[in-house]
Design a protein around this motif. Structure first.
Motif, PDB file in Angstrom:
ATOM      1  N   THR A   1      -4.183  -3.762  -6.081  1.00 35.18           N
ATOM      2  CA  THR A   1      -4.506  -2.827  -5.007  1.00 35.18           C
ATOM      3  C   THR A   1      -5.624  -1.881  -5.403  1.00 35.18           C
ATOM      4  O   THR A   1      -6.594  -1.697  -4.659  1.00 35.18           O
TER       5      THR A   1
ATOM      6  N   TYR B   1      -5.509 -13.960  -2.902  1.00 35.03           N
ATOM      7  CA  TYR B   1      -6.868 -13.724  -2.411  1.00 35.03           C
ATOM      8  C   TYR B   1      -6.978 -13.961  -0.908  1.00 35.03           C
ATOM      9  O   TYR B   1      -7.789 -13.316  -0.237  1.00 35.03           O
TER      10      TYR B   1
ATOM     11  N   LEU C   1      -6.187 -10.857   0.833  1.00 32.20           N
ATOM     12  CA  LEU C   1      -7.178  -9.798   0.604  1.00 32.20           C
ATOM     13  C   LEU C   1      -8.461 -10.038   1.382  1.00 32.20           C
ATOM     14  O   LEU C   1      -9.467  -9.367   1.140  1.00 32.20           O
TER      15      LEU C   1
ATOM     16  N   GLN D   1      -7.489 -13.412  -8.851  1.00 36.70           N
ATOM     17  CA  GLN D   1      -7.299 -13.202  -7.413  1.00 36.70           C
ATOM     18  C   GLN D   1      -8.278 -12.157  -6.885  1.00 36.70           C
ATOM     19  O   GLN D   1      -8.824 -12.301  -5.785  1.00 36.70           O
ATOM     20  N   VAL D   2      -8.509 -11.099  -7.655  1.00 33.46           N
ATOM     21  CA  VAL D   2      -9.485 -10.090  -7.238  1.00 33.46           C
ATOM     22  C   VAL D   2     -10.905 -10.618  -7.385  1.00 33.46           C
ATOM     23  O   VAL D   2     -11.757 -10.402  -6.512  1.00 33.46           O
TER      24      VAL D   2
ATOM     25  N   LYS E   1      -9.165  -3.722  -6.560  1.00 27.57           N
ATOM     26  CA  LYS E   1      -9.944  -4.199  -5.418  1.00 27.57           C
ATOM     27  C   LYS E   1     -10.774  -3.049  -4.835  1.00 27.57           C
ATOM     28  O   LYS E   1     -11.942  -3.222  -4.471  1.00 27.57           O
ATOM     29  N   LYS E   2     -10.199  -1.860  -4.781  1.00 23.30           N
ATOM     30  CA  LYS E   2     -10.921  -0.690  -4.272  1.00 23.30           C
ATOM     31  C   LYS E   2     -12.016  -0.262  -5.237  1.00 23.30           C
ATOM     32  O   LYS E   2     -13.121   0.116  -4.816  1.00 23.30           O
TER      33      LYS E   2
ATOM     34  N   THR F   1     -12.364 -12.383  -4.443  1.00 26.54           N
ATOM     35  CA  THR F   1     -12.713 -11.644  -3.228  1.00 26.54           C
ATOM     36  C   THR F   1     -13.807 -10.611  -3.442  1.00 26.54           C
ATOM     37  O   THR F   1     -14.257  -9.995  -2.474  1.00 26.54           O
TER      38      THR F   1
ATOM     39  N   TRP G   1       2.443  -8.169  -5.081  1.00 28.45           N
ATOM     40  CA  TRP G   1       1.494  -9.109  -4.477  1.00 28.45           C
ATOM     41  C   TRP G   1       1.942 -10.562  -4.700  1.00 28.45           C
ATOM     42  O   TRP G   1       1.764 -11.414  -3.820  1.00 28.45           O
TER      43      TRP G   1
ATOM     44  N   GLU H   1       0.830  -1.208   0.000  1.00 24.27           N
ATOM     45  CA  GLU H   1       0.000   0.000   0.000  1.00 24.27           C
ATOM     46  C   GLU H   1       0.868   1.263   0.000  1.00 24.27           C
ATOM     47  O   GLU H   1       0.589   2.221  -0.737  1.00 24.27           O
TER      48      GLU H   1
END
Length: 383
Positions: A266, A103, A106, A298-299, A269-270, A302, A91, A61
């Motif tokens: 990163t 994942y 996350l 991976q995103v 995901k947001k 989640t 990641w 981050e």
């Protein structure tokens, strides 16, 4: 752990891979690229990596914020794609360091697999009914095609009729259950986009994609008022700030951020979490390589609002190499009844065949460029 080195590889058909190394021997892979601008993104990666050599790779981050906010000028396709590939590689390193798929780091999975779609038709679509039937017989439950070739602001209804005929042929051949996405590709301007969206409505499309260019997103209001078909867009939007007004306006149903263009894992995901707050689905854009697809999955694992995943196997752009060529175990992307399982290996869940990557980067470094189309009058057309 410290970041010690990085290497970029320009590989066919039109991709750029990034390897980041650490002093503990753990390496991470990312895919930072803008199609047709790989060398420009490669240069941006080099500039950003100046910040990261000697740093702890696990502070993802903070690194993301430094890369984004550390420059006075921010955003845009080149910078955000460079950040995206670096972020993916960090990641990958972190997952390998903790021996867990990304994942899990996350927050864990909310699904075990996700539906995928396959491309048909090419840039100037033809024979799409047979192609759709072949994909259906191969186990895919959804396909996507480009709607049309170049189209003027006001154009012939013959072109509209031809699009409708192709979609009707797919529906007749493949039946009512096949998901059909029709990509306007930003080739269609607002006046004809309204006509085309209305004309396609009887065929119960999965979505229409990028009916206008993102710089004209305000036109989505009028298009949404002309059709009940879900509207998708977002592959040419590069940050949560780009998506903010789109979501607030309320005329989009599915967003399509690209994990190699929009800031990586990163940021996407947001973006997905923002969309969930507006009851909007996510279908990540990914006509790229295996590293980008692994990051998407991976995103997807989640994000509750992830609805379907693009993938590039057999896409018309993949000349010379295809999706599975650069990974050790192609079975990680095995498609079963229209779905793919979320990779379970550490990091991004794939093992890159580095020897083959190096070989192809040396043998066939590409300079892929978008085609430049022109209308009959000589003016430049949207591709």
């Amino acid at each position: 752990m410290k970041i010690t080195n990085y290497t970029t590889y320009i590989v066919p058909p039109r991709w750029l891979f990034l390897k980041i190394e650490t002093d503990e021997g753990i390496v991470g892979w990312g895919e930072p690229v803008i199609e047709g601008r790989a060398h420009t993104v490669q240069a941006a990666v080099g500039e950003l990596m100046d910040y990261l050599i000697g740093k702890d790779p696990l502070r993802i981050e903070d690194h993301w914020q430094t890369m984004y906010r550390g420059g006075f000028y921010r955003g845009g396709s080149i910078l955000m794609s460079a950040i995206a590939g670096i972020d993916q590689a960090l990641w990958d390193i972190k997952g390998k360091a903790f021996n867990a798929p990304v994942y899990q780091l996350l927050g864990g999975a909310c699904r075990d697999s996700i539906r995928v779609y396959s491309w048909i038709g090419g840039d100037r679509p033809s024979d799409v009914a047979q192609a759709a039937l072949e994909k259906q017989q191969a186990g895919f439950t959804a396909i996507k095609m480009n709607a049309c070739e170049e189209m003027q602001y006001i154009d012939s209804y013959r072109k509209v009729d031809e699009v409708v005929e192709r979609v009707a042929a797919i529906r007749a051949a493949a039946g009512p259950d096949l998901g059909i996405g029709v990509d306007f590709h930003g080739r269609v301007h607002k006046p004809m986009a309204k006509v085309l969206a209305k004309a396609l409505e009887p065929y119960r499309l999965m979505f229409i994609e990028e009916p206008v260019l993102p710089e004209n997103n305000e036109a989505l209001r009028d298009i949404a008022n002309h059709t009940s078909t879900p509207i998708a867009t977002g592959e040419r939007m590069f940050s949560r700030w780009d998506f903010k007004s789109l979501l607030q306006d309320g005329y989009v149903d599915i967003i399509q951020p690209d994990l190699s263009h929009a800031g990586g894992i990163t940021e996407c995901k947001k973006i997905a979490a923002m969309a969930e707050a507006y009851d909007v689905g996510v279908a990540p854009h990914c006509p790229l390589g295996p590293i980008a697809l692994a990051a998407c999955l991976q995103v997807d694992a989640t994000a509750h609002n992830a609805v379907i995943q693009e993938q590039s196997l057999g896409i018309h752009y993949n000349k010379g190499n295809d999706l599975l060529d650069y990974i050790v175990d192609p079975g990680v992307f095995a498609y079963d009844d229209g779905y793919v399982k979320i990779p379970q290996g550490p990091g991004l869940g794939i093992n890159v065949n580095e020897e083959y990557v190096i070989k192809r980067a040396q043998e066939a470094p590409h300079r892929w460029r978008n085609p430049v189309w022109r209308h009959r009058d000589g003016s430049v057309a949207e591709w």
